[in-house]
Design a protein around this motif. Structure first.
Motif, PDB file in Angstrom:
ATOM      1  N   VAL A 283      -1.304   1.762   6.012  1.00  0.00           N
ATOM      2  CA  VAL A 283      -2.493   2.442   5.499  1.00  0.00           C
ATOM      3  C   VAL A 283      -3.730   1.749   6.055  1.00  0.00           C
ATOM      4  N   ARG A 284      -4.888   2.348   5.819  1.00  0.00           N
ATOM      5  CA  ARG A 284      -6.101   1.856   6.465  1.00  0.00           C
ATOM      6  C   ARG A 284      -6.719   0.657   5.768  1.00  0.00           C
ATOM      7  N   ASP A 285      -6.584   0.569   4.430  1.00  0.00           N
ATOM      8  CA  ASP A 285      -7.297  -0.494   3.726  1.00  0.00           C
ATOM      9  C   ASP A 285      -6.656  -0.742   2.362  1.00  0.00           C
ATOM     10  N   PRO A 286      -7.066  -1.811   1.666  1.00  0.00           N
ATOM     11  CA  PRO A 286      -6.496  -2.097   0.345  1.00  0.00           C
ATOM     12  C   PRO A 286      -6.735  -1.000  -0.685  1.00  0.00           C
ATOM     13  N   HIS A 287      -7.802  -0.211  -0.522  1.00  0.00           N
ATOM     14  CA  HIS A 287      -8.023   0.912  -1.440  1.00  0.00           C
ATOM     15  C   HIS A 287      -6.823   1.859  -1.412  1.00  0.00           C
ATOM     16  N   ALA A 288      -6.338   2.159  -0.200  1.00  0.00           N
ATOM     17  CA  ALA A 288      -5.192   3.061  -0.066  1.00  0.00           C
ATOM     18  C   ALA A 288      -3.927   2.426  -0.627  1.00  0.00           C
ATOM     19  N   GLN A 289      -3.783   1.125  -0.468  1.00  0.00           N
ATOM     20  CA  GLN A 289      -2.626   0.438  -1.055  1.00  0.00           C
ATOM     21  C   GLN A 289      -2.619   0.580  -2.575  1.00  0.00           C
ATOM     22  N   ALA A 290      -3.763   0.327  -3.192  1.00  0.00           N
ATOM     23  CA  ALA A 290      -3.851   0.389  -4.651  1.00  0.00           C
ATOM     24  C   ALA A 290      -3.704   1.813  -5.162  1.00  0.00           C
ATOM     25  N   LEU A 291      -4.230   2.784  -4.402  1.00  0.00           N
ATOM     26  CA  LEU A 291      -4.202   4.178  -4.838  1.00  0.00           C
ATOM     27  C   LEU A 291      -2.772   4.670  -5.039  1.00  0.00           C
ATOM     28  N   ALA A 292      -1.877   4.253  -4.152  1.00  0.00           N
ATOM     29  CA  ALA A 292      -0.508   4.766  -4.200  1.00  0.00           C
ATOM     30  C   ALA A 292       0.419   3.924  -5.062  1.00  0.00           C
ATOM     31  N   ALA A 293      -0.032   2.761  -5.503  1.00  0.00           N
ATOM     32  CA  ALA A 293       0.869   1.796  -6.135  1.00  0.00           C
ATOM     33  C   ALA A 293       1.594   2.367  -7.352  1.00  0.00           C
ATOM     34  N   GLU A 294       0.873   3.089  -8.210  1.00  0.00           N
ATOM     35  CA  GLU A 294       1.490   3.596  -9.434  1.00  0.00           C
ATOM     36  C   GLU A 294       2.670   4.515  -9.138  1.00  0.00           C
ATOM     37  N   ALA A 295       2.515   5.363  -8.132  1.00  0.00           N
ATOM     38  CA  ALA A 295       3.590   6.295  -7.798  1.00  0.00           C
ATOM     39  C   ALA A 295       4.829   5.545  -7.310  1.00  0.00           C
ATOM     40  N   TYR A 296       4.628   4.510  -6.499  1.00  0.00           N
ATOM     41  CA  TYR A 296       5.767   3.720  -6.032  1.00  0.00           C
ATOM     42  C   TYR A 296       6.473   3.027  -7.196  1.00  0.00           C
ATOM     43  N   LEU A 297       5.695   2.486  -8.118  1.00  0.00           N
ATOM     44  CA  LEU A 297       6.289   1.738  -9.225  1.00  0.00           C
ATOM     45  C   LEU A 297       7.089   2.627 -10.168  1.00  0.00           C
ATOM     46  N   LYS A 298       6.880   3.933 -10.076  1.00  0.00           N
ATOM     47  CA  LYS A 298       7.695   4.856 -10.857  1.00  0.00           C
ATOM     48  C   LYS A 298       9.149   4.862 -10.380  1.00  0.00           C
TER      49      LYS A 298
END
Length: 693
Positions: A283-298
């Protein structure tokens, strides 16, 4: 995890060299953090000017400690930092975190000092983190060997996420963004200049923490790709997604990365290919990392990409359909039975096809989401669910909407995300753990990422069979000549154009008749790898006499250039439907790298190419070709027949196997053009250049 890495992430004792009473100074923060966040080991402040630091006995030096600590923080600067590292190594310290800057990032002299310091540490059996690092933090055990202000700004909470970063600032940013979304973070580690321990090393260690369910990386270079590949393989085995930011995409960014950490930039297309090959999502930046984190943790791992859109607004349904196409998420074709079931639960003026518009009837019937979701969930075409609520408020039972959505997600395990820009509407969904975003672009972007990353993590790369290294012709020149290059390719099963190497005008005359005119006549000399620039290529040669005359002219031109007169190639004039290029090289970081794309004389200008990391198969090549701008041509356009993609893929695989078999012999292979015919007509290499290692 190795014992030495364990000593840094789970130490039993920590020394702080340069300890301060002031908790707002770099030397004071780690002691404050460890005492505040439950570190159970021993803390040894090192400060010869004080008898006590933050309530702990202070020592004059590392040598004065009652034991050799597992971990030492070096918070003194300049020559004192180097001396402190040497003292730690002599004392038997297992790991040292060097906070001080002014080393490799400052220039050549600093790099030399840094390397010598790291070499001495390794020789003594001590691992070095940094220098120029913000430090390490493990909130699972309170071992916080760092000074980030962010741990004051945003209180820590242990959780299932690990962050490993070359940059201290980016590690803190990722941590802050994740905590801002209410997510717990266990590991926040920065490697700085990576004189010894790299992001790849720490990623390996963090990946072995069984409680970590998502691993985020920030890199400015990939110093240890073998370890990162090993980490990625282990992560796929335990279903641990890795999301990476690799800075330095542009030439300017690469220069900035070099000045930041003293690192060498990796060519960006090769980085992309490396990540794809190993199932790492970029991804391009930490914002994108954090944005998707919840979905992965599901724990969602969707089997497909087909999307169901549900909204209480017809306009939002249209916009959702538009966005789904942009993200490559086809709308699910619901069965007739599903549509009938949905229609029976909605008012007559609502829309039961996908996108499903439940209309403003939601205001009077708060159970519509709860009615529709289970009906659609049974349809085998439905992989992903998106609920868009553009307007709600007084009169809407948003709590019921959120409860129904949470029950649906818990019962089916299918991915469902919500878009709600109103904070009051979003809050109940967030409170129930439903990933919720402000608009459809964010929400569908996360679903698309989740589906694509899942497919990457599940891909299997069958190893290539071992083959003996290719036998290159004798000589010490940098390049093989064209005849030698074509011969090498042909010996490894790659189709090459019919041709003859001629050493006289008479041989050229005979060759023209043998290959069948019209023909191509090209000077052949390893000293002139790019012949067109010197007028040494003649196309559509239509007679034996012309071939003989061209031999004489090109032979003389080679003499004028001072180039070796190795012959003249007379080759068949082979046409195809489209020209492609295939290239391969030994990258200094990633090893064998293969390129395929639009070919011909404009290849450098257009750069419509895909990069592959071996091993790969024909299916992998085909998937890469679909990402090119010219991809529509593969299946034929405007009445043209489809191209022989299978034949092209076979050439790419064969070139890849050849470069992989010759790590010490072949530096690069340039095959351009490869003439590809219509399906069933094959592919033919008409020009090639092989470079010795």
């Amino acid at each position: 995890m190795s014992d030495l890495l364990e000593s840094a992430l789970n130490p039993k004792s920590v020394a702080v060299i340069g300890a301060s009473e002031n908790i707002h100074k770099i030397g004071g923060r780690p002691i404050y953090y460890m005492q505040k966040h439950g570190f159970a080991g021993k803390i040894y402040p090192i400060n010869p000017a004080r008898e006590e630091v933050q309530g702990l006995k202070s020592y004059a030096s590392i040598a004065a400690l009652p034991e050799a600590p597992d971990l030492a923080l070096v918070i003194v600067g300049g020559e004192k930092a180097v001396a402190a590292v040497d003292e730690c190594a002599a004392r038997g310290v297992k790991s040292a975190v060097v906070i001080a800057s002014g080393f490799g990032e400052a220039g050549e002299e600093g790099r030399e000092v840094q390397k010598a310091m790291a070499d001495r540490a390794r020789a003594a059996g001590m691992r070095l983190y940094g220098p120029n690092t913000q430090g390490l933090a493990n909130f699972g055990n309170g071992a916080i060997a760092g000074f980030s202000t962010m741990f004051v700004e945003v209180p820590p909470a242990d959780g299932p996420i690990g962050v490993v970063s070359q940059s201290g600032g980016m590690s803190a940013m990722a941590y802050g963004l994740l905590r801002g979304r209410g997510l717990g973070v266990r590991h926040v580690h920065a490697t700085g200049n990576e004189a010894d321990v790299t992001v790849s090393d720490l990623a390996w260690a963090v990946a072995h923490d069984p409680d970590v369910k998502l691993l985020l990386l920030y890199l400015e270079n990939i110093a240890n790709p073998g370890m990162l590949a090993r980490t990625a393989a282990y992560a796929r085995e335990r279903d641990l997604p890795i999301i990476a930011v690799k800075a330095g995409r542009s030439e300017s960014g690469q220069k900035a990365a070099s000045s930041h950490t003293g690192s060498l930039a990796n060519e960006d297309r090769a980085v992309d290919a490396f990540f794809r090959h190993h199932g790492i999502w970029r991804v391009r930046d930490p914002h994108a990392q954090a944005l998707a984190a919840e979905a992965y943790l599901k724990g969602w791992r969707p089997e497909g990409r087909r999307l169901v859109v549900i909204s209480n607004s017809g306009a939002s349904c249209v916009m959702g359909a538009d966005a789904s196409e942009e993200f490559g998420l086809p709308l699910a074709e619901l069965s007739a039975a599903t549509r009938q079931d949905v229609a029976s639960r909605l008012p007559g003026f609502a829309t039961a096809t996908n996108p499903i518009d439940i209309t403003a009837a939601l205001l009077s019937n708060s159970g519509l989401f709860g009615d529709v979701l289970p009906a659609v969930a049974q349809d085998p075409a439905a992989d992903l669910f998106f609920i868009n609520i553009p307007v709600a408020g007084a009169g809407y039972d948003v709590e019921a909407f959120a409860n129904d959505t949470a029950r649906f997600e818990a019962a089916t395990g299918k991915p469902v995300v919500v878009a709600a820009w109103q904070a009051s509407v979003a809050a109940p969904f967030k409170a129930r753990g439903i990933p919720t975003y402000v608009n459809e672009t964010e929400a569908l972007g996360v679903l698309a990422q989740l589906a694509s990353h899942t497919a990457l993590m599940r891909q299997v790369h069958a190893p290539w069979p071992e083959v003996p290294p290719p036998s290159l012709p004798e000589g010490r020149g940098r390049f093989l000549n064209e005849a030698q290059s074509l011969s090498l390719l042909a010996a490894h099963g790659i189709p090459v154009v019919a041709h003859r190497l001629c050493r006289s005008a008479a041989e050229a005359r005979d060759a023209w008749g043998a290959v069948g005119g019209p023909a191509v006549v090209k000077a052949c000399s390893a000293d002139v790898p790019h012949k067109s620039e010197h007028g040494l290529v003649a196309l559509y040669v239509d007679s034996a006499d012309a071939a003989a005359a061209l031999f004489d002219a090109q032979w003389a031109r080679l003499a004028d250039l001072g180039a070796a007169q190795e012959g003249v190639v007379v080759a068949a004039m082979h046409k195809g439907r489209h020209e492609f290029m295939v290239g391969a090289r030994h990258d200094p970081v990633f090893g064998p790298v293969v390129v395929v794309g639009d070919g011909g004389k404009y290849v450098e200008a257009l750069q419509d190419i895909a990069v592959l990391i071996p091993p790969f198969d024909a299916a992998g090549v085909h998937a890469a070709l679909k990402g090119l701008r010219i991809a529509p041509l593969l299946e034929g356009v405007r009445g043209e027949p489809p191209l022989d993609v299978a034949a092209l893929c076979a050439v790419v695989v064969a070139v890849g196997r050849l470069i992989a078999a010759a790590p010490g012999g072949i530096a690069s292979i340039d095959v351009n053009p490869v003439m590809v015919g219509a399906r069933g007509e094959g592919a033919m290499v008409v020009d090639a250049l092989v470079e010795r290692h």
